[in-house]
Design an enzyme around this catalytic site. Structure first.
Site, PDB file in Angstrom:
ATOM      1  N   CYS A  20      -2.533   3.326   7.602  1.00 50.60           N
ATOM      2  CA  CYS A  20      -3.970   3.251   7.836  1.00 50.60           C
ATOM      3  C   CYS A  20      -4.276   3.018   9.323  1.00 50.60           C
ATOM      4  O   CYS A  20      -3.369   2.848  10.145  1.00 50.60           O
ATOM      5  CB  CYS A  20      -4.549   2.111   7.010  1.00 50.60           C
ATOM      6  SG  CYS A  20      -4.020   0.516   7.641  1.00 50.60           S
ATOM      7  N   CYS A  79      -1.234  -5.045   7.154  1.00 47.11           N
ATOM      8  CA  CYS A  79      -0.879  -3.790   7.824  1.00 47.11           C
ATOM      9  C   CYS A  79      -0.099  -4.061   9.109  1.00 47.11           C
ATOM     10  O   CYS A  79       0.738  -3.250   9.524  1.00 47.11           O
ATOM     11  CB  CYS A  79      -2.135  -2.993   8.173  1.00 47.11           C
ATOM     12  SG  CYS A  79      -3.282  -2.845   6.804  1.00 47.11           S
ATOM     13  N   ASP A  97       2.477   2.468   2.530  1.00 45.88           N
ATOM     14  CA  ASP A  97       2.529   3.107   3.842  1.00 45.88           C
ATOM     15  C   ASP A  97       3.888   2.885   4.504  1.00 45.88           C
ATOM     16  O   ASP A  97       4.595   1.932   4.189  1.00 45.88           O
ATOM     17  CB  ASP A  97       1.415   2.566   4.739  1.00 45.88           C
ATOM     18  CG  ASP A  97       0.048   3.047   4.267  1.00 45.88           C
ATOM     19  OD1 ASP A  97       0.005   4.025   3.504  1.00 45.88           O
ATOM     20  OD2 ASP A  97      -0.960   2.458   4.669  1.00 45.88           O
ATOM     21  N   CYS A 127       0.806  -1.217   0.000  1.00 49.40           N
ATOM     22  CA  CYS A 127       0.000   0.000   0.000  1.00 49.40           C
ATOM     23  C   CYS A 127       0.839   1.267   0.000  1.00 49.40           C
ATOM     24  O   CYS A 127       0.300   2.361  -0.121  1.00 49.40           O
ATOM     25  CB  CYS A 127      -0.902   0.010   1.238  1.00 49.40           C
ATOM     26  SG  CYS A 127       0.068  -0.072   2.752  1.00 49.40           S
TER      27      CYS A 127
HETATM   28 FE1  FES Z   1      -1.212   0.349   4.352  1.00 50.61          FE
HETATM   29 FE2  FES Z   1      -2.772  -0.646   6.182  1.00 50.61          FE
HETATM   30  S1  FES Z   1      -3.348  -0.146   4.167  1.00 50.61           S
HETATM   31  S2  FES Z   1      -0.658  -0.273   6.318  1.00 50.61           S
END
Ligand code: FES
Length: 144
Positions: A58, A102, A35, A33
Site C-alpha cells: 500500500c 505497514c 503485501d 494484508c
Molecule cells: Fe499491506 Fe499496508 S496494507 S503494507
C-alpha cells in the site's frame, strides 16, 4: 490523514528498483494484508553503498520503504540494523495508527537483506542480533 512527508515519499518514492548484482536481498510478507517487500543491498567494507526496493504494498508501505532506504544509505551495517519502524514513522512525521503495521515491512526486509549478506559470507546473522524468526511482522505488539 497523511503527512506531507508521507505523501511526498508515496508520490515520489526514492530508491525504487532492483540491484541485479546485489550483495544481500531480503523479502518479507506482511501477514496482516498479504503485501510483500523486497530490499536489495550493495555493501562495501561493511557500509551500505546502494539500496533499492520493490513492493507490492500500500501507499504507507511505499512511503516507509522509501524513507527507510534513505535512512540506511551510506550507513554501516551496525547502524542500519538499529533502524526501527518507529524511527521511520517519526521521520515521516507519523502514520495513522491503522497503518503502523505497514511500516514493519521495511524494517524486516532490511534485516532480512543484511542476514542474507551475512549468511553468504558464512556468518551467523544471530551473532549480529538478527533473529528473523522472532518477528514476522504478523502483529504490531513489538513495534509500537
Ligand atoms: Fe499491506 Fe499496508 S496494507 S503494507
Amino acid at each position: 490523514m497523511y503527512s506531507d512527508k508521507v505523501m511526498d515519499h508515496f508520490t515520489n518514492p526514492r530508491n525504487v528498483g532492483e540491484i541485479p548484482d546485489a550483495d544481500g536481498v531480503g523479502e518479507v510478507g506482511n501477514e496482516k494484508c498479504g503485501d510483500i517487500m523486497r530490499i536489495y543491498l550493495k555493501i562495501d567494507n561493511n557500509v551500505i553503498t546502494d539500496v533499492k526496493f520493490k513492493t507490492y504494498g500500500c501507499g504507507a508501505a511505499v512511503a516507509t520503504s522509501s524513507m527507510a532506504t534513505e535512512l540506511i544509505k551510506g550507513k554501516p551495517l551496525e547502524e542500519a540494523l538499529k533502524l526501527t519502524n518507529k524511527a521511520v514513522v517519526e521521520a515521516l512525521d507519523g502514520l495513522p495508527p491503522v497503518k503502523i503495521h505497514c511500516s514493519v515491512l521495511a524494517e524486516e526486509a532490511i534485516k532480512a537483506a543484511i542476514a542474507d549478506y551475512l549468511t553468504k559470507k558464512g556468518l551467523d546473522p544471530k551473532l549480529f542480533g538478527i533473529d528473523l524468526k522472532a518477528c514476522t511482522g504478523c502483529c504490531d505488539s513489538c513495534h509500537e
